[in-house]
Design an enzyme around this catalytic site. Sequence first.
Site, PDB file in Angstrom:
ATOM      1  N   TYR A  44       0.933  -1.208   0.263  1.00  0.00           N
ATOM      2  CA  TYR A  44       0.050   0.138  -0.068  1.00  0.00           C
ATOM      3  C   TYR A  44       0.698   1.291   0.022  1.00  0.00           C
ATOM      4  O   TYR A  44       1.914   1.310   0.896  1.00  0.00           O
ATOM      5  CB  TYR A  44      -1.032   0.187   1.026  1.00  0.00           C
ATOM      6  CG  TYR A  44      -2.018   1.130   1.462  1.00  0.00           C
ATOM      7  CD1 TYR A  44      -2.877   1.205   0.313  1.00  0.00           C
ATOM      8  CD2 TYR A  44      -1.700   2.146   2.657  1.00  0.00           C
ATOM      9  CE1 TYR A  44      -3.859   2.444   0.527  1.00  0.00           C
ATOM     10  CE2 TYR A  44      -2.633   3.206   2.197  1.00  0.00           C
ATOM     11  CZ  TYR A  44      -3.583   3.377   1.676  1.00  0.00           C
ATOM     12  OH  TYR A  44      -4.396   4.478   1.793  1.00  0.00           O
ATOM     13  N   LYS A 103       3.503   8.685   9.385  1.00  0.00           N
ATOM     14  CA  LYS A 103       3.292   8.216  10.634  1.00  0.00           C
ATOM     15  C   LYS A 103       4.307   8.606  11.882  1.00  0.00           C
ATOM     16  O   LYS A 103       4.012   9.861  12.122  1.00  0.00           O
ATOM     17  CB  LYS A 103       3.581   6.695  10.414  1.00  0.00           C
ATOM     18  CG  LYS A 103       2.242   6.211   9.513  1.00  0.00           C
ATOM     19  CD  LYS A 103       1.934   4.630   9.205  1.00  0.00           C
ATOM     20  CE  LYS A 103       0.712   4.612   8.425  1.00  0.00           C
ATOM     21  NZ  LYS A 103       0.640   3.507   7.617  1.00  0.00           N
ATOM     22  N   ASP A 156       9.166   2.779   0.546  1.00  0.00           N
ATOM     23  CA  ASP A 156       7.959   3.254   1.005  1.00  0.00           C
ATOM     24  C   ASP A 156       8.120   3.029   2.655  1.00  0.00           C
ATOM     25  O   ASP A 156       7.864   1.873   3.237  1.00  0.00           O
ATOM     26  CB  ASP A 156       6.730   2.982   0.784  1.00  0.00           C
ATOM     27  CG  ASP A 156       5.597   3.610   1.183  1.00  0.00           C
ATOM     28  OD1 ASP A 156       5.924   4.270   2.175  1.00  0.00           O
ATOM     29  OD2 ASP A 156       4.481   3.326   0.802  1.00  0.00           O
TER      30      ASP A 156
HETATM   31  C1  LIG Z   1       0.141   4.193   5.997  1.00  0.00           C
HETATM   32  C2  LIG Z   1       0.879   4.190   4.956  1.00  0.00           C
HETATM   33  C3  LIG Z   1       0.784   4.962   3.614  1.00  0.00           C
HETATM   34  C4  LIG Z   1      -0.333   6.126   3.666  1.00  0.00           C
HETATM   35  O1  LIG Z   1      -0.028   6.923   4.346  1.00  0.00           O
HETATM   36  P1  LIG Z   1      -1.344   8.048   5.059  1.00  0.00           P
HETATM   37  O2  LIG Z   1      -0.683   9.074   6.086  1.00  0.00           O
HETATM   38  O3  LIG Z   1      -2.509   7.243   5.660  1.00  0.00           O
HETATM   39  O4  LIG Z   1      -1.663   8.709   3.788  1.00  0.00           O
HETATM   40  C5  LIG Z   1       1.614   4.753   2.640  1.00  0.00           C
HETATM   41  N1  LIG Z   1       2.365   3.847   2.678  1.00  0.00           N
HETATM   42  C6  LIG Z   1       2.661   2.925   3.736  1.00  0.00           C
HETATM   43  C7  LIG Z   1       3.877   1.915   3.568  1.00  0.00           C
HETATM   44  C8  LIG Z   1       1.943   3.067   4.888  1.00  0.00           C
HETATM   45  O5  LIG Z   1       2.010   2.141   5.787  1.00  0.00           O
END
Ligand SMILES: *Cc1c(COP(=O)(O)O)cnc(C)c1O
Length: 432
Positions: free
Chosen positions: A149, A272, A244
């Site tokens: 994701y 995060k 990511d």
């Molecule tokens: C949470 C997450 C996102 C998206 O971040 P948001 O702040 O929810 O938009 C993208 N990549 C990874 C790996 C994530 O865990």
Amino acid sequence: MVNTTIKTTKSQEIFAAAQNLMPGGVSSPVRAFKSVGGQPIVFDRVKGAYIWDVDGNQYIDYVGTWGPAICGHAHPEVIAALHAALEKGTSFGAPCALENVLAEMVINAVPSIEMVRFVNSGTEACMAVLRLMRAFTKRDKIIKFEGCYHGHADMFLVKAGSGVATLGLPDSPGVPKSTTRDTLTAAYNDLEAVKTLFEQNRDEIAGVILEPVVGNAGFITPDAGFLEGLRELTHEHGALLVFDEVMTGFRIAYGGAQEKFGITPDLTTLGKIIGGGLPVGAYGGRRDIMSMVAPAGPMYQAGTLSGNPLAMTAGIKTLELLQKPGTYDYLDKVTKKLADGLLEVAKETGHAVCGGQISGMFGMFFTPGPVHNYEDAKKSDTAKFGRFHRGMLERGIYLAPSQFEAGFTSFAHTDEDIEQTLAAARDVMSSL
Ligand SMILES: *Cc1c(COP(=O)(O)O)cnc(C)c1O
């Protein structure tokens, strides 16, 4: 005897009203508990390893607001720093010295990052990094992995993880074919598939983006040689490697997965933890690539609230707390006790499960495994997970309401919290 009936009248009232006001009653899909059944609980406050709902029930929390709460919720030093920052205003829309402080901390911590740009969410960071990959290489195609994701931007909503996996959604309506035409996908941990994609699309692939440890299809680790192989393949084909690390950054090590595994990508996205519980995201990497970002270079990206003093303050204080000696050893120790304990309890009670942890990130699938990719993860008995989830909730343990999400601990979690959690798990699993 453990009390297994919790009163959730107020939660139910508030959630029922919310369903008339907001789609599904929530501001983000997985929160609605659709895949585990039952009603979500509505929170009133959080502190340390605990959350309290609007009916006054207390839970040990393993979601940690999906990762940011690594110091425990509402850490007194973070709250005090925020109080002080608040007095000076909430947003300047102009340069602020706190951005330098957090930028330096990020650059010093994350091996690949020589320059950084702050944004407001992980989604934004991933959207921007994709534009940058394409701008720098002058190529349009990208490779992503099934079950990974990277936020909810159109180009990434192809075989995506997180809520898309949780709800078993096909690729989302509203995403034009033209925006995903250049998004190629492969199974996670399948180096051969990536090699084939590179051969079939010679000189057309801008780069490979991945979660270096997957958390959005459940917890899946890279096989030995996978990250190394991607680094070699991208070099060989003049493409960029993008980690990511929105979830893994400052989570599985202070310098993220790239420090843990010793593989340096060209670009990295963060979010995060670096916002310490406030909305934040960031992307960064090699100086020559980052120099393409406006106004230093021609690649446009901007944000009204980006780099705002509150988010910067919470991020700075959180990273300061993480720098204390022993932090990651402690996270590893408590989380190992939890992950090993869960596997042990499952074995004793006759349930086929697999799982593991790295530092304060863990997961468990209701399938014998092993799980190397999203296809494997989907073999999980999600109905059984749903019953497990509900049983744990009734015993005061708050787990992510999806088989396809990783769990998180904080350094506020104590040995007793873990023991209480394992006792609850034993109780629930015996009755599944
Ligand atoms: C949470 C997450 C996102 C998206 O971040 P948001 O702040 O929810 O938009 C993208 N990549 C990874 C790996 C994530 O865990």
